[in-house]
Design an enzyme around this catalytic site. Structure first.
Site, short mmCIF file in Angstrom:
data_model
loop_
_atom_site.label_atom_id
_atom_site.label_comp_id
_atom_site.label_asym_id
_atom_site.label_seq_id
_atom_site.Cartn_x
_atom_site.Cartn_y
_atom_site.Cartn_z
N LEU A 93 0.86 -1.27 0.09
CA LEU A 93 0.00 0.11 -0.12
C LEU A 93 0.78 1.47 -0.02
CD1 LEU A 93 -2.79 -0.96 2.33
CD2 LEU A 93 -2.84 -0.83 0.01
N LYS A 99 16.09 -6.47 1.44
CA LYS A 99 16.35 -5.60 2.43
C LYS A 99 17.80 -5.73 2.88
CE LYS A 99 11.88 -4.58 4.41
NZ LYS A 99 11.23 -3.99 5.88
N GLY A 145 12.44 -13.36 9.62
CA GLY A 145 12.45 -12.71 8.09
C GLY A 145 13.18 -11.25 8.17
P1 ATR Z 1 12.16 -13.79 3.94
O1 ATR Z 1 12.31 -14.70 4.94
O2 ATR Z 1 12.53 -14.25 2.55
O3 ATR Z 1 12.98 -12.55 4.49
P2 ATR Z 1 9.97 -12.75 5.12
O4 ATR Z 1 8.56 -12.58 4.64
O5 ATR Z 1 10.56 -11.46 5.59
O6 ATR Z 1 10.86 -13.37 3.79
O7 ATR Z 1 10.02 -13.60 6.08
C1 ATR Z 1 8.73 -14.83 6.27
C2 ATR Z 1 8.74 -15.23 7.76
O8 ATR Z 1 7.41 -15.80 7.67
C3 ATR Z 1 9.71 -16.18 7.99
O9 ATR Z 1 10.15 -16.19 9.25
C4 ATR Z 1 9.19 -17.76 7.60
O10 ATR Z 1 9.88 -18.61 8.10
P3 ATR Z 1 11.04 -19.59 7.57
O11 ATR Z 1 12.22 -18.86 7.88
O12 ATR Z 1 10.81 -20.88 8.17
O13 ATR Z 1 10.56 -19.51 5.97
C5 ATR Z 1 7.96 -17.22 8.15
N1 ATR Z 1 6.88 -18.23 7.57
C6 ATR Z 1 6.36 -18.01 6.28
N2 ATR Z 1 5.37 -18.97 5.86
C7 ATR Z 1 5.56 -19.82 7.05
C8 ATR Z 1 4.86 -21.08 7.61
N3 ATR Z 1 3.82 -21.54 6.80
N4 ATR Z 1 5.00 -21.58 8.85
C9 ATR Z 1 5.96 -20.90 9.64
N5 ATR Z 1 6.57 -19.67 9.28
C10 ATR Z 1 6.29 -19.11 7.88
#
Ligand code: ATR
Length: 276
Positions: free
Chosen positions: A17, A67, A132
């Site tokens: 947004l 980032k 993340g």
């Molecule tokens: P990135 O990890 O690429 O920086 P992000 O959107 O900043 O992307 O982070 C996503 C967060 O959500 C991460 O902590 C991710 O966990 P993983 O490190 O195990 O991927 C978490 N996440 C996303 N989907 C998830 C799920 N189905 N269950 C648990 N955690 C999830």
């Protein structure tokens, strides 16, 4: 005067947004500018950043998953970006240097920390879910405020361990133990993408939690995640990430335009109407 150009890079971006936020403030402040979604692959970062250096773009925001990835392309990173190694705002300064800043820390401080009662902070147990892109900013802001008991749980253990290298004072929680850990938690913060519109959600019930738990969800689209709804029903204090989003944008806007835009009720309504 020529139209200024700004945008946000990341992938995926359809949920962002930021264009609405910045366009609102451009209009309010009579700045001739536009703000676009620039969905790119990793290999395209270099080219986009070259466009800031050449003056074709006046500044960009950076979101997941870039980032950290943008840092090698910048001339310098400052303040909170240095502390977190996470950049969400890029500007070209008067000397022609590309500067990476972090406004997520400020956003979280204004949008969450300043809103809660923070006496007893040394004793309060914080449980951060996720490791993340935004998590380092959250941990840094909490520690800066004076919180000391900070626990981090992430599905992928390795990513929590990477965060611990930067912030050795955190305690890591394995994902299968998050419900148990939540039982003694005072403030729980969801920094994962769980709960995002049309995405996955928590499977845990979090049945045994403190009555005075504060639950913060960085997600603001939907305004009430399933977790917020569930906790609200149980009279648990909850807050979503909308204000953090607005405050991080406010700080980016002022870095670019040297104007601190106003955060008024009309703006909040404009954003919320987009979330329906
Ligand atoms: P990135 O990890 O690429 O920086 P992000 O959107 O900043 O992307 O982070 C996503 C967060 O959500 C991460 O902590 C991710 O966990 P993983 O490190 O195990 O991927 C978490 N996440 C996303 N989907 C998830 C799920 N189905 N269950 C648990 N955690 C999830």
């Amino acid at each position: 005067m020529m139209e200024k150009k700004f945008g946000i890079i990341g992938k995926p971006l359809s949920h962002s947004l930021s264009p609405i936020l910045h366009s609102y403030w451009f209009k309010k402040n009579k700045i001739n500018a536009n703000y676009s979604l620039i969905e790119i692959e990793l290999e395209e970062i270099k080219g986009i950043i070259a466009r800031i250096r050449s003056g074709a773009l006046q500044g960009i925001n950076v979101t997941v998953p870039y980032k950290q990835a943008v840092i090698p392309f910048l001339d310098t990173i400052v303040d909170e970006a240095k502390k977190t190694l996470s950049v969400n705002t890029i500007t070209l300064n008067e000397k022609g240097k590309l500067v990476g800043s972090n406004t997520d820390v400020y956003g979280f401080e204004q949008g969450f920390i300043s809103k809660i009662n923070t006496h007893n902070l040394k004793q309060s147990k914080i449980f951060v879910l996720g490791a993340g892109g935004v998590t380092p900013s959250i941990i840094y802001a909490l520690k800066k405020k004076g919180f000391e008991k900070i626990f981090v749980g992430n599905r992928t253990l390795k990513k929590a361990e990477d965060i611990k290298k930067k912030f050795p004072f955190i305690k890591i929680v394995e994902w299968q133990n998050i419900e148990l850990e939540a039982e003694s938690t005072d403030i729980m913060i969801n920094t994962t993408s769980l709960g995002l519109k049309s995405g996955d959600d928590f499977k845990q019930e979090f049945k045994n939690i403190k009555k005075n738990l504060i639950y913060y969800d960085i997600v603001y689209n939907p305004q009430e995640t399933m977790m917020i709804k569930k906790f609200k029903k149980r009279n648990i204090q909850t807050l979503n990430g909308l204000e953090m989003f607005i405050y991080q944008g406010q700080r980016s806007f002022s870095l670019w335009n040297k104007v601190n835009p106003e955060l008024d009720e009309d703006l909040k309504q404009t954003i919320m109407s987009e979330l329906k």
